[in-house]
Design a protein around this motif. Structure first.
Motif, PDB file in Angstrom:
ATOM      1  N   VAL A 203      -6.573  43.804  -3.085  1.00 53.57           N
ATOM      2  CA  VAL A 203      -5.412  44.354  -3.790  1.00 53.57           C
ATOM      3  C   VAL A 203      -4.238  44.339  -2.819  1.00 53.57           C
ATOM      4  O   VAL A 203      -4.366  44.786  -1.676  1.00 53.57           O
ATOM      5  CB  VAL A 203      -5.686  45.791  -4.275  1.00 53.57           C
ATOM      6  CG1 VAL A 203      -4.438  46.397  -4.909  1.00 53.57           C
ATOM      7  CG2 VAL A 203      -6.853  45.812  -5.251  1.00 53.57           C
ATOM      8  N   ILE A 204      -3.102  43.804  -3.271  1.00 54.19           N
ATOM      9  CA  ILE A 204      -1.906  43.718  -2.432  1.00 54.19           C
ATOM     10  C   ILE A 204      -0.804  44.559  -3.069  1.00 54.19           C
ATOM     11  O   ILE A 204      -0.403  44.316  -4.210  1.00 54.19           O
ATOM     12  CB  ILE A 204      -1.425  42.257  -2.282  1.00 54.19           C
ATOM     13  CG1 ILE A 204      -2.535  41.384  -1.683  1.00 54.19           C
ATOM     14  CG2 ILE A 204      -0.162  42.195  -1.429  1.00 54.19           C
ATOM     15  CD1 ILE A 204      -2.194  39.901  -1.658  1.00 54.19           C
ATOM     16  N   LEU A 205      -0.324  45.553  -2.333  1.00 53.35           N
ATOM     17  CA  LEU A 205       0.740  46.436  -2.830  1.00 53.35           C
ATOM     18  C   LEU A 205       1.885  46.444  -1.832  1.00 53.35           C
ATOM     19  O   LEU A 205       1.692  46.753  -0.647  1.00 53.35           O
ATOM     20  CB  LEU A 205       0.209  47.861  -3.021  1.00 53.35           C
ATOM     21  CG  LEU A 205      -0.843  48.057  -4.119  1.00 53.35           C
ATOM     22  CD1 LEU A 205      -1.420  49.464  -4.062  1.00 53.35           C
ATOM     23  CD2 LEU A 205      -0.234  47.789  -5.497  1.00 53.35           C
ATOM     24  N   ILE A 206       3.067  46.117  -2.326  1.00 56.24           N
ATOM     25  CA  ILE A 206       4.266  46.064  -1.494  1.00 56.24           C
ATOM     26  C   ILE A 206       5.301  47.006  -2.098  1.00 56.24           C
ATOM     27  O   ILE A 206       5.581  46.956  -3.306  1.00 56.24           O
ATOM     28  CB  ILE A 206       4.843  44.635  -1.422  1.00 56.24           C
ATOM     29  CG1 ILE A 206       3.778  43.644  -0.920  1.00 56.24           C
ATOM     30  CG2 ILE A 206       6.092  44.611  -0.546  1.00 56.24           C
ATOM     31  CD1 ILE A 206       3.311  43.898   0.486  1.00 56.24           C
ATOM     32  N   SER A 207       5.897  47.847  -1.251  1.00 56.88           N
ATOM     33  CA  SER A 207       6.934  48.776  -1.684  1.00 56.88           C
ATOM     34  C   SER A 207       8.229  48.422  -0.967  1.00 56.88           C
ATOM     35  O   SER A 207       8.215  48.115   0.234  1.00 56.88           O
ATOM     36  CB  SER A 207       6.520  50.218  -1.360  1.00 56.88           C
ATOM     37  OG  SER A 207       7.516  51.139  -1.732  1.00 56.88           O
ATOM     38  N   ALA A 208       9.328  48.471  -1.699  1.00 55.55           N
ATOM     39  CA  ALA A 208      10.602  48.054  -1.104  1.00 55.55           C
ATOM     40  C   ALA A 208      11.757  48.864  -1.664  1.00 55.55           C
ATOM     41  O   ALA A 208      11.764  49.243  -2.840  1.00 55.55           O
ATOM     42  CB  ALA A 208      10.839  46.566  -1.359  1.00 55.55           C
ATOM     43  N   ALA A 209      12.724  49.124  -0.796  1.00 57.41           N
ATOM     44  CA  ALA A 209      14.011  49.670  -1.228  1.00 57.41           C
ATOM     45  C   ALA A 209      14.927  48.487  -1.491  1.00 57.41           C
ATOM     46  O   ALA A 209      15.054  47.590  -0.655  1.00 57.41           O
ATOM     47  CB  ALA A 209      14.591  50.572  -0.149  1.00 57.41           C
ATOM     48  N   ILE A 210      15.563  48.483  -2.666  1.00 56.10           N
ATOM     49  CA  ILE A 210      16.369  47.328  -3.076  1.00 56.10           C
ATOM     50  C   ILE A 210      17.791  47.518  -2.558  1.00 56.10           C
ATOM     51  O   ILE A 210      18.670  48.064  -3.230  1.00 56.10           O
ATOM     52  CB  ILE A 210      16.353  47.159  -4.609  1.00 56.10           C
ATOM     53  CG1 ILE A 210      14.910  47.273  -5.137  1.00 56.10           C
ATOM     54  CG2 ILE A 210      16.970  45.822  -4.997  1.00 56.10           C
ATOM     55  CD1 ILE A 210      13.947  46.290  -4.519  1.00 56.10           C
ATOM     56  N   ARG A 211      18.019  47.069  -1.327  1.00 62.49           N
ATOM     57  CA  ARG A 211      19.330  47.225  -0.694  1.00 62.49           C
ATOM     58  C   ARG A 211      20.127  45.922  -0.696  1.00 62.49           C
ATOM     59  O   ARG A 211      21.338  45.931  -0.507  1.00 62.49           O
ATOM     60  CB  ARG A 211      19.168  47.683   0.751  1.00 62.49           C
ATOM     61  CG  ARG A 211      18.360  48.960   0.943  1.00 62.49           C
ATOM     62  CD  ARG A 211      18.392  49.387   2.408  1.00 62.49           C
ATOM     63  NE  ARG A 211      17.490  50.511   2.661  1.00 62.49           N
ATOM     64  CZ  ARG A 211      16.231  50.399   3.035  1.00 62.49           C
ATOM     65  NH1 ARG A 211      15.704  49.183   3.189  1.00 62.49           N
ATOM     66  NH2 ARG A 211      15.485  51.469   3.253  1.00 62.49           N
ATOM     67  N   SER A 212      19.444  44.795  -0.849  1.00 59.40           N
ATOM     68  CA  SER A 212      20.105  43.490  -0.806  1.00 59.40           C
ATOM     69  C   SER A 212      19.286  42.527  -1.656  1.00 59.40           C
ATOM     70  O   SER A 212      18.394  42.938  -2.398  1.00 59.40           O
ATOM     71  CB  SER A 212      20.202  42.990   0.638  1.00 59.40           C
ATOM     72  OG  SER A 212      18.900  42.748   1.152  1.00 59.40           O
ATOM     73  N   ASP A 213      19.582  41.223  -1.525  1.00 56.14           N
ATOM     74  CA  ASP A 213      18.859  40.242  -2.343  1.00 56.14           C
ATOM     75  C   ASP A 213      17.586  39.740  -1.659  1.00 56.14           C
ATOM     76  O   ASP A 213      16.925  38.839  -2.182  1.00 56.14           O
ATOM     77  CB  ASP A 213      19.764  39.061  -2.702  1.00 56.14           C
ATOM     78  CG  ASP A 213      20.234  38.284  -1.477  1.00 56.14           C
ATOM     79  OD1 ASP A 213      19.960  38.731  -0.338  1.00 56.14           O
ATOM     80  OD2 ASP A 213      20.885  37.236  -1.661  1.00 56.14           O
TER      81      ASP A 213
END
Length: 344
Positions: A286-296
């Motif tokens: 299982v692959i889980l990625i979390s990100a804050a959307i600050r740019s493209d």
């Protein structure tokens, strides 16, 4: 120190958890609670008495919080013979004024302190153990500093794992990429009971700080008796080292997590290719990625994953509640946060 055993209102317990995490926008209990002498006694004991808690926030943070507490108590006093600020709180305010450093500077903002991250478990649950992270939460995110503080995307993914998907961690082998302070790895190893956790980062000085946090939690019994994470340095372009990592696990990796690791365009392709290699080697991972959307860069990363590595990008829903249900791992959602799974 377990404030839940003190018999205070849940609003005071939530206030304590926010205070120990040292967030900026704490939720102060209502004045009719703060004015009570037993509540003030509890505040002094748990919030300000260093003999009871060796990991209290620094003096400047304590001063800001205590000043507001005193103001709220004074506004709520109705009977001057009975309602008053306790001597202990007033004396501690005076003490803080004698040790307060000069007005805050960039150097002070970069200093490390132990922050206590309480998981979002019920406010009346006794024995809730925080994750301890020695970091500078106001650290300027320049160059190689980005791995030396805990970011909102990690807290968001932690909330998701502990409340919505604990089964993907329990008794599993977990790999964290770009682990930074080690917050997520410590959560998986301790509260979520992973069988084995490998915490990796690409920078040696970040791995050193990460190991210090692992040691801090082990020494303070914050891992709840579980095996501490293994810390390893990992360059996503170093294929021989990647092979050594994959072959040394002793069993297949079940879960790979990463938080706020898609911020730089130069690392997107190596990251996507590494995740593709992990999926090829361990099809059930299982692959889980979390990100804050600050740019493209997040959109670039998901595009590479879809069109060049053959992943389906599936967004996972994670809604943070309000009020007393929001009981731990406090973080801002002013910047959009997303969690995705990468599937084939």
């Amino acid at each position: 120190m377990d404030i839940a055993r003190a018999g205070v209102e849940p609003a005071v317990v939530k206030f304590y958890r926010q205070y120990m995490q040292q967030i900026n926008d704490v939720t102060y209990p209502p004045g009719h609670l703060l004015v009570k002498q037993d509540v003030q006694d509890c505040l002094y004991k748990y919030f300000f008495d260093v003999s009871q808690n060796k990991y209290l926030p620094p003096a400047r943070y304590q001063t800001r919080i205590l000043k507001r507490i005193i103001q709220e108590i004074e506004k709520s006093c109705r009977d001057p013979d009975q309602d008053q600020v306790s001597d202990q709180l007033m004396e501690h305010m005076g003490y803080l004024s004698t040790i307060l450093p000069p007005p805050e500077s960039d150097d002070e903002a970069q200093q490390k302190h132990v922050h206590s991250y309480f998981p979002p478990l019920p406010l009346d649950e006794p024995g809730v153990q925080p994750i301890l992270i020695d970091e500078a939460r106001n650290l300027l995110s320049r160059g190689t500093n980005v791995g030396l503080r805990t970011w909102e995307a990690a807290l968001h993914l932690a909330w998701y794992l502990i409340l919505q998907r604990p089964e993907v961690v329990k008794d599993k082998t977990v790999l964290e990429l770009g682990a930074g302070t080690g917050f997520l790895s410590l959560l998986c190893a301790g509260h979520l009971g992973a069988a084995h956790v490998v915490a990796t980062d690409g920078l040696a000085h970040v791995c050193d700080a990460l190991q210090d946090n692992v040691d801090l939690n082990r020494e303070n019994n914050a891992l709840l008796g579980h095996e501490p994470p293994e810390v390893r340095q990992l360059d996503w372009t170093d294929r021989p080292e990647i092979e050594r990592l994959l072959n040394s696990a002793g069993r297949p990796y079940d879960l790979v997590v990463g938080a706020d690791i898609t911020y730089h365009p130069d690392i997107l392709r190596p990251l996507a290719e590494l995740l593709g290699l992990l999926k090829d080697r361990f099809p059930d991972i299982v692959i889980l990625i979390s990100a804050a959307i600050r740019s493209d860069t997040y959109a670039q990363f998901t595009s590479i994953c879809q069109h060049q590595v053959g992943f389906r990008v599936v967004e996972q829903q994670c809604k943070i509640p309000e009020g007393l249900q929001y009981s731990g791992f406090f973080h801002s959602v002013a910047t959009e946060l997303k969690i995705v799974s990468l599937e084939r």
